[in-house]
Design an enzyme around this catalytic site. Structure first.
Site: not given
Ligand code: DGL
Length: 279
Positions: A159, A79-81, A48-49, A16-17, A193-195
């Site tokens: 975060e 990571c979704n992005t 990453y988003g 993940d990011s 999104c993971t968060h």
């Molecule tokens: N891990 C990213 C996602 O799931 C969220 C955090 C980011 O923007 O890097 O999209």
């Protein structure tokens, strides 16, 4: 001389990011207790988003290469992005090692939770812009009505461990009110999104009754299990190794904050600092 490990006993790589992908790792560990895992969080370069698709793809391929050095048998892009923008590049870079992202499993969960097809997706700007959820949902249910809303501040709040109280609630109202109007009210809200699962309580309160919250963690774990069985890659041992963690910055912070997402203690000595630019 040490024998090379049988493919079935090699670890599953997850990246993940940052630390949010530990919500996916948590579901994987619960569903697949015999498997060993190595997780990489690109904490130096989060988020990453808000980055371009080219940059996310470059970063994601570097993360995947770092994990191949740990002899992984399968890669989960938590990571979704990265899943929405870099999956074809990752699949090509790692072939023949299989790669699974979280968008298809998330879309599967959304369609199951929305019999009338009224679905709202909240995600990062990059995921919304790429439209991968939209396509994956429509591929399963062509007449689905999908609204998308970028919700980037949720990443920073999670975060910081800022998951309860007036501030996250205000942010949630700002993002959700425009997509939860009467008449067009969705049946389900995808936490794309993971968060976002870390803010589930606040999001559920603001969304109100009658809207199911879905995320891809459980359906991704189920998809990984199916793939392991199809490819005869499921672990043959009941003795998984201790999970290992790699972070591109601040391993001690990773261990401390990561516990919020993993829901379990991360010993500081289980987190290793990795430099993706000098592999
Ligand atoms: N891990 C990213 C996602 O799931 C969220 C955090 C980011 O923007 O890097 O999209």
């Amino acid at each position: 001389m040490t024998q090379p490990k049988s493919p079935r006993n090699r670890p599953i790589g997850v990246f993940d990011s940052g630390m949010g992908g530990l919500t996916v790792m948590r579901a994987l560990m619960a569903r697949l207790p015999n498997e060993s895992f190595v997780y990489l969080g690109d904490t130096a370069r989060l988020p990453y988003g808000s980055k371009s698709a080219d940059t996310v793809t470059r970063y994601a391929v570097q993360c995947a290469h770092a994990l191949t050095q740990h002899d992984i048998k399968l890669l989960v892009v938590a990571c979704n992005t990265a899943s929405s923008t870099a999956l074809p590049s990752l699949t090509a870079a790692l072939a023949p090692t299989p790669v699974i992202g979280v968008i298809e499993p998330g879309a599967e969960a959304a369609v199951a939770a929305a019999p009338m097809g009224r679905i709202a997706v909240i995600a990062t700007e990059g995921t919304v812009r790429g439209g991968a959820y939209l396509r994956a949902i429509k591929a399963r249910k062509a007449d689905a009505q999908v609204v998308q809303q970028p919700a980037p501040l949720f990443v920073a709040l999670a975060e910081e461990g800022f998951t309860q109280g007036a501030i996250p609630e205000l942010v949630a109202r700002n993002y959700l009110d425009p997509i939860l109007g009467e008449g067009t009210r969705p049946e389900c809200l995808v936490l794309g999104c993971t968060h976002f699962p870390a803010l589930k309580d606040v999001i559920a309160r603001v969304a109100g009754e009658g809207i199911a919250l879905v995320d891809s963690a459980a359906t991704t774990a189920a998809a990984v299990e199916r793939l392991l069985n199809q490819r005869d890659l499921a672990s043959g041992t009941g003795e998984p190794e201790r999970p290992r963690f790699l972070a591109t910055d601040a391993p001690e912070r990773f261990a401390r904050v990561g516990e919020i997402f993993l829901g379990a203690k991360i010993p500081a000595d289980a987190v290793e600092l990795v430099d993706l630019l000098n592999l």
